[in-house]
Write an enzyme that holds these catalytic residues in place. Structure first.
Site: not given
Ligand code: 5GP
Ligand code: ZN
Length: 121
Positions: A99, A93
């Site tokens: 997301h 990430q």
């Protein structure tokens, strides 16, 4: 390091980005550096750092988020595709606003391997 909502890139894109799909507190945008022919990102409008904090969503909201991911893929004309969430730095990430990657069509294998942090050091 997790970013604060006030200087969070994705909070800004939720507010003023180019949305390909939006509904019920969720938006979908095109990834700026696509690793597949279709590479969309689904973002909750509300800032949550990572998938680890999934408890920040009610069961109802979490259900709507999953449906929104599927609707985004369908609206993009995808039938077969991948859904990917990188969780934490070690999970690859880089933007600390939760997301979901929606990936379809032909893949750039080099970029995919990079995105999955599969390359050897
Ligand atoms: P992560 O590595 O955190 O799972 O994914 C972050 C994604 O955000 C990456 O695929 C990256 O290409 C994308 N991204 C980074 N900056 C921007 C931006 O300014 N606009 C858009 N649309 N995507 C971005
Ligand atoms: Zn944010």
């Amino acid at each position: 390091m997790p970013s604060l909502p006030e200087n969070c890139l994705f909070c800004r894109l939720v507010a003023e980005g180019d949305h390909v799909h939006a509904a019920d507190g969720f938006v979908a945008i095109r990834d700026i550096n696509p690793i597949a022919e279709t590479h969309l990102l689904v973002l909750p409008a509300r800032h949550v750092d990572t998938f680890r904090e999934v408890d920040a969503f009610s069961d109802e909201e979490a259900g709507r988020m999953l449906r929104f991911v599927a609707e985004t893929a369908q609206a993009a004309g995808l039938e077969d595709y991948k859904v990917l969430v990188n969780v934490g730095e070690g999970g690859g990430q880089t933007v600390f606003h939760l997301h979901w990657h929606v990936l379809g069509g032909r893949f750039d294998r080099g970029k995919l391997s990079h995105a999955l942090a599969l390359e050897t050091a």
